[in-house]
Design an enzyme around this catalytic site. Structure first.
Site, short mmCIF file in Angstrom:
data_model
loop_
_atom_site.label_atom_id
_atom_site.label_comp_id
_atom_site.label_asym_id
_atom_site.label_seq_id
_atom_site.Cartn_x
_atom_site.Cartn_y
_atom_site.Cartn_z
N GLU A 188 0.97 -1.14 -0.07
CA GLU A 188 -0.10 0.09 -0.13
C GLU A 188 1.11 1.31 0.02
OE1 GLU A 188 -3.77 1.70 2.78
OE2 GLU A 188 -2.99 -0.44 2.88
N ASP A 244 -6.13 8.87 9.46
CA ASP A 244 -4.89 8.64 9.91
C ASP A 244 -4.47 9.09 11.38
OD1 ASP A 244 -3.77 6.88 7.83
OD2 ASP A 244 -3.80 8.70 6.73
N TYR A 289 -11.50 -3.85 2.41
CA TYR A 289 -10.63 -3.45 3.55
C TYR A 289 -11.53 -3.40 5.04
CZ TYR A 289 -7.07 -0.62 5.62
OH TYR A 289 -5.82 0.01 6.44
#
Length: 265
Positions: A49, A60, A175
């Site tokens: 990734e 994040d 995911y």
């Protein structure tokens, strides 16, 4: 997309979950990021990734936020990330690449242009964490035209009907965000992860890869017993930044994760 499917199939046939490390392109600078990603590939990553830096990475935590900030300060851009991706292919890295980036830079670059240039650079798919399927028709169409997978995410709070919708639209794999929160190393896996994976497994037709919060080889081993893929980002970036030899440190960490995944199969 076929390369992504093949990577998961090969890992499954070998008896372990595929390892997909994340690393920010351009961190701590462009040449070093290339060396780190090459080292990860040589150490046994199954898929990779590639983080495309953005000034507001809302999914994040502090570690990846810091890495993207540093990369942007060094002049990284969408164009530069695509050039680095192409350079990795020229250097012989063969693992499938997933470009992980947010939607605003894609819109600014131009959706069709971004997908076409990503395909030319050697990318195999895109992960866009802040783009829901309801708003992704243009990007989905461009990805179909250029043979790229568009990977969607689901979280533990996603209701069953939402999981079914996203699972039916994702490309390559689904995911699974392991926790409610942002990326970042955690001391333990979230409770209920096994039930979450089992719930998604009932409706998904693609491999399931779990990310967010996986920090240690032991945690990777446990997740690998439940899912088809294990995604590690923040802990890898921390390991690479711990001393003056980031590529070696990253390679050592990848080898430790791979050994744990093999032992847990």
């Amino acid at each position: 997309m076929q390369r992504i499917s093949r990577a998961f199939q090969q890992a499954r046939e070998a008896g372990y979950a595929a390892l997909m490390p994340y690393f920010t392109l351009g961190y701590p600078d462009a040449p070093t990021s290339l060396e780190v990603i090459e080292a990860m590939a040589e150490a046994g990553a199954d898929l990779i990734e590639l983080g495309v830096p953005f000034s507001d990475p809302l999914a994040d935590g502090p570690t990846i936020q810091h890495s993207t900030h540093m990369a942007l300060e060094k002049g990284m851009s969408v164009r530069a990330c695509l050039e680095l991706t192409a350079e990795l292919r020229r250097r012989g890295v063969r693992q499938p690449f997933l470009l992980m980036g947010y939607v605003n830079p894609i819109l600014a670059y131009g959706v069709e242009r971004y997908v076409a240039d990503a395909a030319r650079s050697g990318a195999d798919g895109l992960i866009v964490p802040d783009l829901p399927p309801e708003e992704a028709e243009t990007l989905e169409a461009a990805c179909r035209d250029h043979g790229l997978a568009l990977v969607y995410l689901v979280s533990p709070t996603s209701p069953p009907e939402r999981v079914a919708l996203v699972a039916g639209r994702t490309g390559g794999f689904l995911y699974l965000v392991s926790l409610t929160g942002v990326t970042g190393a955690r001391s333990e896996l979230p409770p209920g992860l096994a039930d979450f994976i089992a719930r998604v497994r009932q409706v998904a037709c693609t491999p399931l890869a779990v990310g967010f919060g996986i920090s240690t080889p032991e945690q990777a081993r446990l997740v690998g017993q439940l899912a088809d893929g294990v995604i590690v980002g923040s802990a890898l970036i921390e390991a690479a930044g711990r001393d003056g030899h980031p590529a070696q440190a990253a390679a050592d960490f990848i080898r430790a994760l791979k050994q744990a995944l093999h032992s847990g199969g």
